[in-house]
Design an enzyme around this catalytic site. Structure first.
Site, PDB file in Angstrom:
ATOM      1  N   GLY D 148       0.831  -1.199   0.000  1.00  3.89           N
ATOM      2  CA  GLY D 148       0.000   0.000   0.000  1.00  3.89           C
ATOM      3  C   GLY D 148       0.867   1.250   0.000  1.00  3.89           C
ATOM      4  O   GLY D 148       2.062   1.196   0.298  1.00  3.89           O
ATOM      5  N   CYS D 149       0.260   2.369  -0.341  1.00  7.86           N
ATOM      6  CA  CYS D 149       1.024   3.613  -0.434  1.00  7.86           C
ATOM      7  C   CYS D 149       1.557   4.044   0.925  1.00  7.86           C
ATOM      8  O   CYS D 149       2.742   4.341   1.081  1.00  7.86           O
ATOM      9  CB  CYS D 149       0.189   4.717  -1.077  1.00  7.86           C
ATOM     10  SG  CYS D 149      -1.482   4.883  -0.405  1.00  7.86           S
ATOM     11  N   TYR D 150       0.689   4.056   1.930  1.00  5.06           N
ATOM     12  CA  TYR D 150       1.154   4.452   3.261  1.00  5.06           C
ATOM     13  C   TYR D 150       2.211   3.470   3.782  1.00  5.06           C
ATOM     14  O   TYR D 150       3.256   3.913   4.278  1.00  5.06           O
ATOM     15  CB  TYR D 150      -0.017   4.526   4.239  1.00  5.06           C
ATOM     16  CG  TYR D 150      -0.918   5.718   4.058  1.00  5.06           C
ATOM     17  CD1 TYR D 150      -0.438   7.018   4.196  1.00  5.06           C
ATOM     18  CD2 TYR D 150      -2.275   5.570   3.794  1.00  5.06           C
ATOM     19  CE1 TYR D 150      -1.270   8.120   4.053  1.00  5.06           C
ATOM     20  CE2 TYR D 150      -3.115   6.659   3.654  1.00  5.06           C
ATOM     21  CZ  TYR D 150      -2.615   7.937   3.789  1.00  5.06           C
ATOM     22  OH  TYR D 150      -3.438   9.016   3.657  1.00  5.06           O
TER      23      TYR D 150
END
Lengths: 344, 344, 344, 344
Positions: D148-150
């Site tokens: 995921g991006c985070y």
């Protein structure tokens, strides 16, 4: 490899040149100058270029610059005309992204730019670097005047019409819109985030420097003057420019669209969008493309609306400059200009 | 106190009505409806209104609404025409912010809105609520058709010219720009942040519903048809609208500006900016104001550029609706509309 | 009517003061100064204020200013301390929106602001104008130090916790975000639209002038030092500020939310949002409000996340200054501060 | 050439994959699917890709997709786990940009994603595609779970610290900020331009799906659980993500910066910025880069602030997916990922 120099590398057109030159397979950045940042590494001022450009800004110096094969001027108006003669003398090719060589008539230049021209003798020689209109002249030029952003959008948006017999008499209305980067990187209150965001305004409605350039472009193409109303607007976005052109013309939207498609069929950067489509400035964000739509306003005979979008910093400035260099040096015209717009 | 109801309180014009009504010294919000949010407290859906509005949305019900003195419709087109007859019957005054009563000709309405009109008999009676043009009609009206945002900007921008003998023949060009809130609060891909931000596009260049309304407005004012080219553009800002009007007209910018100043001298919301000034949409952000600039394009005889800015949600919708209510009920016309633009 | 003067009326806090004072029912703007714009009409520089302010900027002059009942300083740091003594002497009340009187300790002031303090004797007397914490002191003050924007958001976000026994030891993390208007209206490259738009950055992570002010505020409230990590971030929006506060604290989110609700129950401008809600900066855009949410991070014991939003120019500057004036002059505390946020 | 397929090509990560794959010298886009747009040409839906992609969307079909060498899933959660087993069976390599294979524990997956996992047996096999941490596993993987991006921003921002003995006990605070594109291209009111522009908010402060992924990443790296507070914020920009990491750690900023520099010295996409510098999200706009700054908050011992920026759609999604493919197929790791950020 072709060695290029950039004079004035700290403004927005300079930054865009840096990006494009750093990715161009046949160009090597040999020199980049800045009076204000001389001695500073490029990637210190522009950390996004870390790893891409291994140079420091230098004081502009004709001797050093003249070792380049080509020099771009991304400077305020009035600088290029001071240095170009010596560079040309030394065998450099020169592409001026400023306005110094755009107007053929030195008196007109002085009227709009408030300075006497330093080398009026070069005005006749300079090729006006709108390749779609003047490719042959660029091909053999030592000195190219890179067009302004508005004249590029308006010129490409009108070229097929003004060179055809479909154009009717009456003023052409060029209602234009630009992103804020067109105003440059100088610190001014008017282009602060808090002044320019969430608002729109026209400016220069009673007279703007790009008007005589547009008039010259259209007159050259048509062979006679084309009356033009030019009203630019500032839009809260970084990049992007649209010319909305309201023109009296004979023929249906289909016929006029066909005229455009035919005229631009072989052009690598100009594309006519399908009937009913409205080009968006983001479609060409960061690219050298120009997209053109043709519409017919309902209920008004012999009137057409042409929508032309470009990125003001790319096709409207640095991209077109690289395109001109490609033409001048016999490179593939799209070399280093194959960006795909980053969306969203 | 005047009891008002709002039908359709969850869109952007409904939100703006809520803000304005909640601050109006002589209005009391008695009823606010929403099919989708019935039962939800207003300040639960719009937390910014916490402490300002102590109501929950209800299902739209003619019986309850008819207890109001006035009812605003901030609904999609086609709703108001279904409920207005019963409300008028019950003695309510009705102000429709949608398009149901804007066009006099039911056939034209059906052509552009794709529905048969439910009460064509009311079209003749409805006052077109542009108070600067039709104040007398609004004063005595039971039913007011609140103008569209574009027709308001174009109408105010052309009113002094089309009612004068300075207007010359030839099409009027209305090149208009709007913020994204004009597209409403419905969830659509095209108005997502990532689609609309950092880009500009024209839309509806081959035909837009506000065109017949603009044509009707200009024809009514002039007493004969005024050919109009109307091209709207979407600009990455929340609020704000500009009409850039390119018009063939006799006289200098000074003379035409004087004509505007005289015509609008007594108008509380319209102001002509000084020579050389370009109005910015932020100057009227959140207010009911309209600012107009008049420019003369250099080198083109008998042509004028008029710049008119409004806030599309205020003077272009909810603010004008409140202004109309003030006129209808004999209140001071600026009551509840004394906002100062929040800058920056 | 209370006559007020504004020293330094051309920056963003000055503009916000102009907006608020022009609408305040008990205030009359008697004087507004600007070194740079002396002689210019206010509505010429800020056309949005046309019809609202009928004054021109003057050179700052203690003699003229001393005729006011109260004087706001919306000046760069170091100006107010030069003029305040004479104004107080003349019987004026002074509210400084700059930092000159915020820090009690003149050595600390000199360390962070790089100037010797001109009137250290007034530092003890000045009331720190966070009315929710120090209302009594403001009530009787001649001189009020209006808090910085970050210290306001952090102070309100932590007040109930640091004055309770629920706070545990360990550093408080204040991760803060501001709109660009916090950087002021001076022309700087870093806050140009094209530099600040479409990007986010932290700044001052190794030290920012608001840190000692925050530390002083928390120490005063708690009676002992509170270790604080303060990292501000610049966000591409004009207005709005959020303090995201990560704090070691005893108790559930419900208990801590109840603590906040109780503490702020009587406060006109501070409101605790319901469980699960996240306040948005736009909810208080242009208003003097502060909204606070309390969350418990899953899986981490004795840790709480407090979200506090304000408008940096209103509750974070000019609105709080007017609130302080209201308190000082015994006016209703919300007078002139009843704005409803303009949404969208 | 390596033939790749994209399942779900109409969202923002799909668009970014299209851009990157179309420019990658060793990849050929063989198939692109979309249930909603089956039959539509890619360049009809995305006119910016005109001339770049000569395909139409097809219905997702395992038979056709299995002819590809590698298949990217840019689909909503729950789709990849349904199709991956058959594709792997057929000899395809699979890179899932969704969350289906990110969590090792199927019970945890079900808890956070609300679905039973369709092929829990593959969870153990799937490589977690953060190449800077798990390059060896990716090298030999048939199936890669793209982070995921985070988790990417937090993982890269903490990797050197959590694998060192400088980390002290106590919760790590991950205060994160993202552009709106992280919310996807689905039409929702909350991400309309008029809702998201000019405002900032936290969301998911009481629990967000990326939290268990972050916890798993940190636990894997450290060999024991790392307590984590994770608060994401929505910022009005299209692209860009910053993790501001507040960590208790032994050592000065210089020592910790040196630790990062050493750990990332050989990494092609991660770069540590100089002392005092704050990375800006625009520096990596449209690129696969990650820039990290290390700061020491004044006056707080044993505490460090790490700032990590990425482009959420590139290094946070599609760019990292291409990087993983490069690793899996033994290509040069930076192939097709040499973008220079477009500035301004």
């Amino acid at each position: 490899m072709i060695d290029v120099g950039i004079v004035g590398g700290t403004g927005y057109t300079g930054m865009e040149l840096l990006r494009l030159v750093s990715r161009h397979p046949q160009l090597r950045l040999a020199e980049i100058t800045s009076r204000g940042e001389s001695g500073t590494r490029v990637d210190e001022l522009f950390p996004a270029l870390e790893g891409e450009v291994d140079l420091a800004f230098t004081e502009p110096d004709v001797g050093r610059l003249s070792r380049c094969d080509a020099v771009f001027f991304a400077t305020p108006n009035g600088i290029a005309m001071g240095m170009a003669p010596a560079l040309l003398e030394a065998g450099c090719r020169v592409i001026d992204l400023g306005a110094d060589f755009r107007l053929r008539d030195p008196a007109l230049w002085q009227e709009w730019y408030g300075m006497e021209h330093a080398c009026p003798g070069l005005l006749e020689e300079a090729a006006y670097g709108l390749p779609e209109a003047h490719r042959e002249a660029v091909l053999s030029a030592r000195l190219v005047a890179n067009p302004g952003c508005y004249p590029t959008a308006v010129g490409l948006g009108l070229l097929p019409l003004v060179t055809s017999d479909r154009l009717k008499s009456g003023p052409v209305i060029a209602d234009c819109k630009t992103g804020v980067s067109g105003a440059g990187r100088a610190a001014k209150v008017a282009t602060l985030f808090c002044e320019a965001d969430e608002s729109l305004k026209a400016y220069g409605a009673s007279g703007h420097r790009h008007l005589p350039e547009i008039e010259q472009t259209l007159r050259t193409l048509r062979g006679e003057p084309v009356e033009t109303v030019f009203v630019p607007h500032l839009v809260p976005m970084i990049r992007g420019m649209q010319a909305t052109l309201h023109v009296a013309a004979r023929g249906s939207a289909e016929e006029i669209r066909a005229l455009y498609q035919e005229r631009y069929a072989a052009e690598p950067f100009v594309e006519v969008v399908p009937a009913g489509a409205h080009p968006e400035t983001r479609w060409v964000r960061g690219t050298n493309g120009c997209r053109i739509g043709v519409h017919q306003p309902p209920g008004v005979a012999d009137q057409v609306v042409v929508l032309a979008v470009i990125d003001n910093l790319t096709k409207g400035a640095a991209g077109q400059a690289v395109q001109n260099l490609n033409v001048m040096f016999g490179l593939e015209e799209g070399a280093g200009l194959r960006e795909v717009a980053t969306l969203p």
